[in-house]
Scaffold this active site. Structure first.
Site, short mmCIF file in Angstrom:
data_model
loop_
_atom_site.label_atom_id
_atom_site.label_comp_id
_atom_site.label_asym_id
_atom_site.label_seq_id
_atom_site.Cartn_x
_atom_site.Cartn_y
_atom_site.Cartn_z
N GLU A 95 0.99 -1.17 -0.39
CA GLU A 95 0.15 0.44 -0.12
C GLU A 95 0.41 1.64 -0.21
O GLU A 95 0.58 2.16 -0.39
CB GLU A 95 -0.92 0.43 1.05
N PHE A 133 -11.64 -7.48 13.40
CA PHE A 133 -10.38 -7.42 12.19
C PHE A 133 -9.85 -6.59 11.49
O PHE A 133 -10.62 -5.60 10.95
CB PHE A 133 -11.07 -8.83 12.28
N GLN A 134 -8.92 -5.61 11.94
CA GLN A 134 -8.40 -4.94 10.71
C GLN A 134 -8.82 -3.84 10.89
O GLN A 134 -9.09 -3.33 9.91
CB GLN A 134 -8.58 -5.80 9.19
N LYS A 184 -17.97 -0.21 5.57
CA LYS A 184 -17.76 -1.22 5.10
C LYS A 184 -19.73 -1.30 4.54
O LYS A 184 -20.40 -1.17 3.51
CB LYS A 184 -17.75 -3.08 4.80
N MET A 187 24.33 8.47 2.95
CA MET A 187 24.07 9.80 3.70
C MET A 187 24.41 9.53 4.91
O MET A 187 24.95 10.29 5.73
CB MET A 187 22.96 10.60 3.11
#
Lengths: 181, 576
Positions: free
Chosen positions: B49, B111-112, B161, B480
């Protein structure tokens, strides 16, 4: 953020020059307070007190924030707050141009021999006695924040058991300069 | 017209003219993925993502339009937080849609489930949690309006949802109703007048142009302003491409790794005309020692930038293009003569001649003879690619070499992560840039450390036939960081070695469907770039084995004054 600790310094909190009253009108949408609090937190600004409630128009709430300006220039705080999409109007209210008010609830130890003097102090400051028993009294005072400071100092010697102040709220005075929201 | 919330969302995106979505589906966003099958919008399926967010940023940077990413709830949302923060820092217009658990489950640790709105409040310009399918068309219209107007930035829409599955009636979005949102447009005439007076009086002025010029589409206005006033220009890392760099009035990039002339011109200036820029600490160095004798005119569309770092003498909260046009109109009648700046220009020319950007072309300190210098790779890449090539970079030494040794002639031809300094930005951002401008060649310059963070998006590029080109400047180090340990930690190299061969970048790239080459000598640089340029049907990766001890010069040490700029060792004895 301790009102008590600040007050014991002998300094009246509402008179400290680095404190400024910021008045916001915000859209009454979920999460608005979190946006304001989050902004203060991540930019390192300090809130001294904060009061928020709906206005006469259900779409908007009015937020009164006393900001501690030692942490950042006031203008920067105003400009960053103004960028919040849900903040509709923002202004600084100078004490001379605003009506300010605050509410105090206080429970003070009250030994038998102190009670007359304590009740006299409550009456003298225009506070209201809400409850009393053999050990303590609870009083309420609404009004000018400086008057609350002075009442708080007057009863402090008896022993403050608990104290809650609401934080200042303010409205611009009629005829005061500035654009009313 | 009756439809689901998910269909209303896709229809709303179509109504906004969205042509591509970068995303990755999951449980909570599943309903929205169904109508995508029937939509005219192209969906690019990323492999992580974070890649969706950076690809949308790359798309936005080259097109000037909002980039759109769509991910699921929970880890999908947290993975897109870095691109949101990146876009917030660099003022990139994004609209990010995240799935969310059903409204009834919010707050139950479902969940999630994460508090996406809470997590992203500080890294978005604004965000929404949609509570009713009836609101969708308005919310999407507001999100695009906020993302692309005023100071652009990322806007997130969290989409539960059940709202996606709910039935609603389609209606066109109403006029955007945002009572608390009114970005400034034209400058106040008193400020324009005051600024014009300072400009006319200045004898050592510098235009300090930032990314706001590009966002305001003000490059032509800037050019007119420079023609009118003769004032030389520095362009910041985010402002590169705002002024053609072949123009002799361009002094270079200011800042920690800017050119000596650009940095010192600002230090010696009597006036800074700051246009769409924010006095970033990488530009100012120690703030109280920055441009100490300069008066400041500061134009920015974000009022909060005026005085945030440096108090301007003339603040102008305005759109950059409108402000520059107004300044030009005020200055044109004055007929500013070029001779007023003659002495200043001569001083700048002398610095430019004495302190050009340079590197050890043969063998620098500790270099093995014949090793490839990263600066040489950049010079060759610039020489061998079309002028309008889009260059994308990650973050680190390679980014600074790219900024130093590339020359940008056009706006929106440079894409990088400036404010947040997001390693791993280059590959997904290049993919997004190529989707946005398929007509242009897109090269990513990446470090080996950066490449390992997001290389999987080359799988996306192969699968989607997005022919980006990647030049890995492989020095086997987090370069760096190593440079700072070299200069400030007594060469105690702690946890910066990566190995040039692990992974084998050529085989890895080939496994991801790319054409891949390795370059180990200077002689191979030109023919290999030419071979890469000929590939147009899939991504190409070149593993350039570069001199691992090369440093970026000049450098202003962190927290130091810009007066203490450290130039290349070959120039350190020269009189300043």
């Amino acid at each position: 953020m301790s009102l008590l600790a600040d007050s014991t310094g002998g300094e009246t909190v509402s008179a400290r020059p680095r404190h400024h009253m910021v008045a916001l009108v915000v859209e009454n949408k979920a999460g608005v307070l979190a946006r304001i609090a989050g902004l203060f937190s991540r930019r390192g600004f300090n809130i001294f007190s904060l009061a928020v409630a709906p206005t006469e128009d259900a779409r908007f709430s009015r937020v009164s924030i006393v900001v501690d300006v030692e942490s950042a220039p006031l203008q920067q705080i105003l400009d960053q707050l103004d960028k919040l999409v849900n903040v509709v109007h923002i202004s600084e209210l100078h004490p001379d141009a605003a009506h300010e008010a605050e509410l105090l609830l206080i429970t003070v130890s009250a030994r038998e021999e102190d009670r007359p003097a304590l009740e006299a102090a409550i009456a003298h400051h225009g506070a209201r006695l809400l409850e009393a028993n053999e050990r303590a009294v609870t009083a309420l005072l609404a009004g000018d924040p400086a008057a609350l400071d002075s009442f708080e100092e007057a009863v402090r010697p008896y022993g403050i058991v608990e104290l809650q102040r609401t934080g200042r709220i303010a409205l611009r005075k009629l005829g005061a300069a500035g654009d009313a929201p | 017209m009756e439809l689901t919330g998910a269909q209303a969302l896709i229809k709303s995106l179509e109504a906004q003219g969205v042509e591509v979505l970068f995303g990755l589906p999951g449980g909570a966003i599943l309903p929205v993925y169904d109508p995508i099958i029937d939509s005219s919008i192209r969906h690019v399926l990323v492999r992580h993502e974070q890649g969706a967010g950076h690809a949308a940023e790359g798309y936005a940077q080259v097109t000037g339009r909002a980039g759109v990413a769509m991910v699921t709830s929970g880890p999908g949302a947290t993975n897109v937080v870095t691109p949101l923060a990146d876009a917030m820092m660099d003022s990139i217009p994004l609209v990010v849609i995240t799935g969310q658990v059903a409204s009834a489950s919010i707050g139950t640790d479902a969940f999630q489930e994460v508090d996406t709105r809470g997590i992203t409040m500080g890294v978005t310009k604004h965000n929404y949690l949609v509570t009713s399918a009836d609101d969708i068309s308005d919310v999407v219209a507001e999100a695009f309006h906020l993302a692309t107007t005023g100071r652009p930035g990322p806007v997130l829409i969290d989409f539960p949802k059940d709202v996606a599955n709910a039935r609603t009636t389609w209606r066109e979005p109403g006029p955007v109703d945002l009572p608390g949102y009114a970005p400034p447009s034209v400058p106040e005439s008193a400020a324009v007048q005051a600024a014009a007076e300072l400009i006319a009086a200045a004898r050592r002025p510098v235009i300090y142009a930032g990314g706001g010029i590009l966002k305001a589409n003000a490059t032509a206005a800037l050019h007119r302003f420079v023609n009118l006033t003769g004032i030389p220009v520095v362009t910041t890392l985010m402002g590169r491409g705002a002024f053609p760099e072949s123009d002799p009035r361009w002094l270079g990039m200011p800042g920690m790794h800017g050119s000596y002339t650009a940095v010192t011109a600002m230090q010696q200036a009597d006036l800074l005309v700051a246009l769409g820029t924010r006095f970033d600490d990488r530009v100012t160095g120690r703030v109280d020692a920055f441009a100490p004798r300069a008066k400041v005119i500061h134009v920015d569309i974000d009022r909060a930038e005026l005085g945030k770092v440096r108090r301007p003498d003339v603040p102008m909260a305005a759109d950059c293009r409108a402000a520059i046009d107004a300044l030009c109109d005020a200055l044109a009648p004055l007929g500013l003569g070029a001779e007023r700046l003659a002495q200043w220009i001569a001083t700048l020319e002398a610095w430019r001649e004495r302190f050009p950007l340079t590197y050890d072309r043969d063998s620098g300190t500790g270099a093995v003879p014949g090793t490839v210098k990263p600066q040489f790779v950049l010079e060759e890449l610039r020489r061998l690619t079309p002028p309008e090539t889009v260059l994308v970079s990650g973050v680190g030494q390679h980014q600074m070499w790219a900024a130093q040794f590339w020359r940008f002639e056009e706006p929106r031809s440079w894409v990088n992560s400036g404010g947040l300094g997001t390693m791993g930005f280059a590959v997904p951002a290049a993919l997004g840039a190529k989707v946005g401008r398929p007509d242009k060649m897109v090269w990513a310059v990446d470090g080996d450390g950066c490449f390992q963070m997001t290389a999987q998006e080359l799988v996306t590029a192969s699968a989607e036939r997005i022919p980006v080109k990647v030049a890995i400047l492989n020095n086997a180090y987090l370069g760096m960081v190593r440079q700072w340990q070299h200069m400030f930690y007594a060469e105690r190299y702690s946890e910066v070695y990566l190995s040039p061969d692990l992974p084998d970048y050529v085989r890895w790239a080939e496994a991801m469907g790319c054409v891949a080459f390795r370059v180990s000598t200077p002689e191979e640089v030109e023919p290999t770039i030419e071979k890469a340029n000929e590939v147009d049907d899939r991504p190409v990766v070149i593993d350039f084995r570069i001199d691992s001890m090369e440093q970026v010069y000049p450098m202003v040490p962190a927290g130091a004054s810009n007066d203490d700029i450290v130039v290349h060792p070959s120039q350190s004895g020269l009189a300043r």
